[in-house]
Design a protein around this motif. Structure first.
Motif, short mmCIF file in Angstrom:
data_model
loop_
_atom_site.label_atom_id
_atom_site.label_comp_id
_atom_site.label_asym_id
_atom_site.label_seq_id
_atom_site.Cartn_x
_atom_site.Cartn_y
_atom_site.Cartn_z
N ALA A 35 -9.48 -6.91 -2.87
CA ALA A 35 -8.77 -7.69 -1.87
C ALA A 35 -7.32 -7.93 -2.31
N GLY A 36 -6.43 -8.08 -1.34
CA GLY A 36 -5.05 -8.44 -1.65
C GLY A 36 -4.18 -7.24 -1.93
N PRO A 37 -2.90 -7.53 -2.20
CA PRO A 37 -1.96 -6.43 -2.45
C PRO A 37 -2.22 -5.72 -3.76
N ALA A 50 2.54 -10.64 -17.32
CA ALA A 50 3.15 -10.63 -15.99
C ALA A 50 2.24 -9.90 -15.00
N THR A 51 2.42 -10.24 -13.73
CA THR A 51 1.73 -9.53 -12.65
C THR A 51 2.80 -9.02 -11.69
N ARG A 101 -3.50 3.80 -9.92
CA ARG A 101 -3.18 2.83 -8.88
C ARG A 101 -4.41 2.34 -8.10
N HIS A 102 -5.61 2.67 -8.54
CA HIS A 102 -6.81 2.21 -7.84
C HIS A 102 -7.33 0.91 -8.46
N GLY A 120 -6.37 -4.86 -6.21
CA GLY A 120 -5.82 -4.90 -4.86
C GLY A 120 -5.59 -3.52 -4.26
N LYS A 121 -5.31 -3.51 -2.96
CA LYS A 121 -5.18 -2.24 -2.25
C LYS A 121 -3.94 -2.14 -1.38
N SER A 122 -3.76 -3.16 -0.51
CA SER A 122 -2.80 -3.00 0.59
C SER A 122 -1.35 -3.19 0.12
#
Lengths: 131, 176
Positions: A35-37, A50-51, A101-102, A120-122
């Motif tokens: 879920a989420g970016p 850091a994120t 990036r997955h 995250g995905k989106s």
């Protein structure tokens, strides 16, 4: 040889139990982190440094120098994902593992105690979240 | 007065030691071969060196198997140049845990074949690597998020290696 690949009843039962546990845990983990970016979390040992959101197509790449146990690890975030481009470790497994990036992917440089985790995905709306 | 002779051990004992040594050398060679494989990533290896541990277990017993697991990581890491580095610690933890798990399965699970033993060994090896990294080097639970796909690969490699071990041990004991 092919006959040998069949295994016995106990072997097949063990495989079934193992596969069920793996698939179940995979679904649980994916449900938690998908879920989420799309974000890259950068850790050094016990510390979350850091994120950062992963750049989308057309956005500029970001480059960070992260201090680890052995020295400086260079982390690059671009449209392909997160990757380590330079590391002071001798094995260079972290550099060779390429871009990720997955959700659930990790890049670990164990000798330098550096970890990058993707979740995250989106598409993202954040610039950065720093702790 | 006859010249003093150094007593020689019986031939069967020497043969057993030579066989163990040959398998140890094979395990060291496979350990180094697997370390040189570039494309499979730092976490996953085909587990061919563990296959030798399994063979030693069924042919010579638990003690010989643990000795091969320790010996091949020690000597293999020396030649690769990773002795006493984190890579060495992770390899040792994985190899020893897999050996102990395979011994336990061999002793206590009725009806299990080399395939099931190898499967459990491969899973234990992968889990031990992650637990070692998480407890000693990068204390982050997010590490475990990467485990399921790697455990799936371990299931496949463990199963195939178990079948290979069955074939090889049968050939070695002239059953095929």
């Amino acid at each position: 040889m092919l006959q040998l690949l069949k295994g016995g009843k106990t072997d097949r039962l063990l495989l079934l139990v193992a596969l069920s546990a793996i698939v179940f845990s995979w679904f649980v983990i994916q449900a938690q982190i998908s879920a989420g970016p799309a974000m890259a979390e950068i850790y050094h040992g016990q510390i979350l440094l850091a994120t950062y959101p992963l750049p989308q197509a057309g956005e500029p790449e970001q480059r960070f120098q992260v201090d680890g146990e052995l020295g400086e690890t260079v982390v690059v975030l671009d449209k392909q994902g997160a990757r380590i481009t330079s590391s002071p470790c001798s094995t260079q497994h972290c550099v060779l593992s390429g871009a990720h990036r997955h959700a659930g992917d990790i890049i670990a440089c164990v000798p330098n105690h550096i970890l990058i985790s993707i979740r995250g995905k989106s598409a993202s709306g954040y610039d950065a979240i720093v702790e | 007065m006859p010249a003093m002779m150094i007593p020689r051990p019986p031939l069967a004992e020497l043969e057993g030691k030579a066989q163990w040594l040959a398998l140890l050398l094979l395990a060291i060679g496979l350990h180094m071969f697997e370390a040189a494989l570039p494309s499979l990533g730092p976490w996953f290896k085909p587990g061919l060196a563990n296959l030798v541990t399994l063979l030693v277990l069924v042919m010579m017993g638990p003690r010989a198997a643990v000795a091969v697991a320790i010996g091949r990581v020690l000597v293999g890491s020396f030649f690769i140049g990773t002795l006493f580095t984190p890579t060495f610690v992770i390899s040792m933890a994985g190899g020893l845990t897999a050996a102990v798990m395979m011994i336990a399965a061999w002793r206590f699970i009725p009806g299990i074949s080399l395939i099931g033993i190898s499967l459990l060994g491969a899973l234990a090896h992968m889990l031990a690597q992650f637990v070692t990294v998480e407890s000693l080097f990068i204390q982050q639970g997010v590490l475990y998020y990467a485990l399921p796909p790697l455990l799936l690969l371990s299931c496949i490699s463990g199963w195939i290696n178990g079948a290979l071990a069955s074939y090889i041990s049968a050939r070695l004991t002239h059953e095929l």
